[in-house]
Design a protein around this motif. Sequence first.
Motif, PDB file in Angstrom:
ATOM      1  N   UNK A 118       0.826  -1.204   0.000  1.00  0.00           N
ATOM      2  CA  UNK A 118       0.000   0.000   0.000  1.00  0.00           C
ATOM      3  C   UNK A 118       0.858   1.251   0.000  1.00  0.00           C
ATOM      4  N   UNK A 119       0.590   2.150  -0.931  1.00  0.00           N
ATOM      5  CA  UNK A 119       1.306   3.418  -0.982  1.00  0.00           C
ATOM      6  C   UNK A 119       0.364   4.559  -0.669  1.00  0.00           C
ATOM      7  N   UNK A 120       0.794   5.783  -0.941  1.00  0.00           N
ATOM      8  CA  UNK A 120      -0.019   6.948  -0.617  1.00  0.00           C
ATOM      9  C   UNK A 120      -1.269   7.010  -1.491  1.00  0.00           C
ATOM     10  N   UNK A 121      -1.150   6.626  -2.779  1.00  0.00           N
ATOM     11  CA  UNK A 121      -2.317   6.627  -3.654  1.00  0.00           C
ATOM     12  C   UNK A 121      -3.363   5.655  -3.132  1.00  0.00           C
ATOM     13  N   UNK A 122      -2.892   4.517  -2.624  1.00  0.00           N
ATOM     14  CA  UNK A 122      -3.787   3.504  -2.073  1.00  0.00           C
ATOM     15  C   UNK A 122      -4.625   4.095  -0.943  1.00  0.00           C
ATOM     16  N   UNK A 123      -4.000   4.851  -0.059  1.00  0.00           N
ATOM     17  CA  UNK A 123      -4.717   5.451   1.066  1.00  0.00           C
ATOM     18  C   UNK A 123      -5.730   6.487   0.589  1.00  0.00           C
ATOM     19  N   UNK A 124      -5.346   7.261  -0.442  1.00  0.00           N
ATOM     20  CA  UNK A 124      -6.260   8.275  -0.986  1.00  0.00           C
ATOM     21  C   UNK A 124      -7.484   7.596  -1.603  1.00  0.00           C
ATOM     22  N   UNK A 125      -7.243   6.527  -2.355  1.00  0.00           N
ATOM     23  CA  UNK A 125      -8.348   5.804  -2.990  1.00  0.00           C
ATOM     24  C   UNK A 125      -9.245   5.181  -1.920  1.00  0.00           C
ATOM     25  N   UNK A 126      -8.638   4.646  -0.854  1.00  0.00           N
ATOM     26  CA  UNK A 126      -9.416   4.091   0.255  1.00  0.00           C
ATOM     27  C   UNK A 126     -10.329   5.140   0.856  1.00  0.00           C
ATOM     28  N   UNK A 127      -9.777   6.325   1.102  1.00  0.00           N
ATOM     29  CA  UNK A 127     -10.577   7.412   1.678  1.00  0.00           C
ATOM     30  C   UNK A 127     -11.718   7.797   0.735  1.00  0.00           C
ATOM     31  N   UNK A 128     -11.394   7.864  -0.576  1.00  0.00           N
ATOM     32  CA  UNK A 128     -12.391   8.229  -1.575  1.00  0.00           C
ATOM     33  C   UNK A 128     -13.555   7.229  -1.554  1.00  0.00           C
ATOM     34  N   UNK A 129     -13.224   5.936  -1.592  1.00  0.00           N
ATOM     35  CA  UNK A 129     -14.275   4.917  -1.578  1.00  0.00           C
ATOM     36  C   UNK A 129     -15.028   4.936  -0.258  1.00  0.00           C
ATOM     37  N   UNK A 130     -14.347   5.234   0.805  1.00  0.00           N
ATOM     38  CA  UNK A 130     -14.965   5.296   2.130  1.00  0.00           C
ATOM     39  C   UNK A 130     -16.018   6.405   2.162  1.00  0.00           C
ATOM     40  N   UNK A 131     -15.692   7.567   1.572  1.00  0.00           N
ATOM     41  CA  UNK A 131     -16.614   8.696   1.554  1.00  0.00           C
ATOM     42  C   UNK A 131     -17.785   8.445   0.617  1.00  0.00           C
ATOM     43  N   UNK A 132     -17.530   7.862  -0.552  1.00  0.00           N
ATOM     44  CA  UNK A 132     -18.560   7.672  -1.567  1.00  0.00           C
ATOM     45  C   UNK A 132     -19.456   6.481  -1.229  1.00  0.00           C
ATOM     46  N   UNK A 133     -18.845   5.339  -0.926  1.00  0.00           N
ATOM     47  CA  UNK A 133     -19.601   4.092  -0.795  1.00  0.00           C
ATOM     48  C   UNK A 133     -19.800   3.669   0.655  1.00  0.00           C
ATOM     49  N   UNK A 138     -14.359   0.453   1.968  1.00  0.00           N
ATOM     50  CA  UNK A 138     -13.153   0.655   1.157  1.00  0.00           C
ATOM     51  C   UNK A 138     -12.469  -0.679   0.862  1.00  0.00           C
ATOM     52  N   UNK A 139     -13.247  -1.666   0.442  1.00  0.00           N
ATOM     53  CA  UNK A 139     -12.652  -2.976   0.128  1.00  0.00           C
ATOM     54  C   UNK A 139     -12.134  -3.046  -1.302  1.00  0.00           C
ATOM     55  N   UNK A 140     -12.697  -2.218  -2.189  1.00  0.00           N
ATOM     56  CA  UNK A 140     -12.328  -2.298  -3.609  1.00  0.00           C
ATOM     57  C   UNK A 140     -10.830  -2.074  -3.830  1.00  0.00           C
ATOM     58  N   UNK A 141     -10.219  -1.041  -3.221  1.00  0.00           N
ATOM     59  CA  UNK A 141      -8.784  -0.827  -3.456  1.00  0.00           C
ATOM     60  C   UNK A 141      -7.917  -2.006  -3.029  1.00  0.00           C
ATOM     61  N   UNK A 142      -8.400  -2.795  -2.054  1.00  0.00           N
ATOM     62  CA  UNK A 142      -7.615  -3.947  -1.611  1.00  0.00           C
ATOM     63  C   UNK A 142      -7.558  -5.025  -2.689  1.00  0.00           C
ATOM     64  N   UNK A 143      -8.547  -5.041  -3.583  1.00  0.00           N
ATOM     65  CA  UNK A 143      -8.611  -6.056  -4.637  1.00  0.00           C
ATOM     66  C   UNK A 143      -7.908  -5.612  -5.907  1.00  0.00           C
ATOM     67  N   UNK A 144      -7.568  -4.341  -6.016  1.00  0.00           N
ATOM     68  CA  UNK A 144      -7.000  -3.818  -7.254  1.00  0.00           C
ATOM     69  C   UNK A 144      -5.510  -3.564  -7.063  1.00  0.00           C
ATOM     70  N   UNK A 145      -4.690  -4.325  -7.795  1.00  0.00           N
ATOM     71  CA  UNK A 145      -3.242  -4.221  -7.691  1.00  0.00           C
ATOM     72  C   UNK A 145      -2.742  -2.857  -8.145  1.00  0.00           C
ATOM     73  N   UNK A 146      -3.483  -2.237  -9.080  1.00  0.00           N
ATOM     74  CA  UNK A 146      -3.058  -0.981  -9.688  1.00  0.00           C
ATOM     75  C   UNK A 146      -2.966   0.182  -8.722  1.00  0.00           C
ATOM     76  N   UNK A 147      -3.534   0.045  -7.546  1.00  0.00           N
ATOM     77  CA  UNK A 147      -3.482   1.139  -6.575  1.00  0.00           C
ATOM     78  C   UNK A 147      -2.287   1.009  -5.632  1.00  0.00           C
ATOM     79  N   UNK A 148      -1.544  -0.080  -5.727  1.00  0.00           N
ATOM     80  CA  UNK A 148      -0.452  -0.312  -4.779  1.00  0.00           C
ATOM     81  C   UNK A 148       0.913  -0.047  -5.416  1.00  0.00           C
ATOM     82  N   UNK A 149       1.914   0.242  -4.579  1.00  0.00           N
ATOM     83  CA  UNK A 149       3.283   0.436  -5.047  1.00  0.00           C
ATOM     84  C   UNK A 149       3.938  -0.922  -5.277  1.00  0.00           C
ATOM     85  N   UNK A 150       4.820  -0.993  -6.285  1.00  0.00           N
ATOM     86  CA  UNK A 150       5.507  -2.243  -6.610  1.00  0.00           C
ATOM     87  C   UNK A 150       6.928  -2.196  -6.040  1.00  0.00           C
TER      88      UNK A 150
END
Length: 95
Positions: free
Chosen positions: A48-63, A66-78
């Motif tokens: 998990x990187x900083x973008x991951x946390x931002x996306x988590x917050x976004x999904x948390x506010x909207x939906x 915030x489980x979706x970012x955990x399933x998407x590899x594209x939000x994490x740092x390699x």
Amino acid sequence: MQQIVQPVAPQVVVVQPQQMLVLLDDTPTATVCKYCNKSIITNVKYKSGSLFLIVCLFYRLICGFCLIPFCVRGFKDAHHSCPYCHKHLGIYTRK
Ligand SMILES: [Zn+2]
């Protein structure tokens, strides 16, 4: 006339291992390990990187969850490492 020959000190040439500049991305990348000098394909772990946390917050506010970012590899740092010596080679950070 005699010529005095001074002993010449042997020159020491230090050869530095060449650092190959390889741009890492979010997939295993072919390169040469700067620690063991083997040709490798990097091991990649996704963390998990900083973008991951931002996306988590976004999904948390909207939906409300915030489980979706955990399933998407594209939000994490390699995080790239060598499969032989297991040294850390670099991080591909999401922007
Ligand atoms: Zn290595």
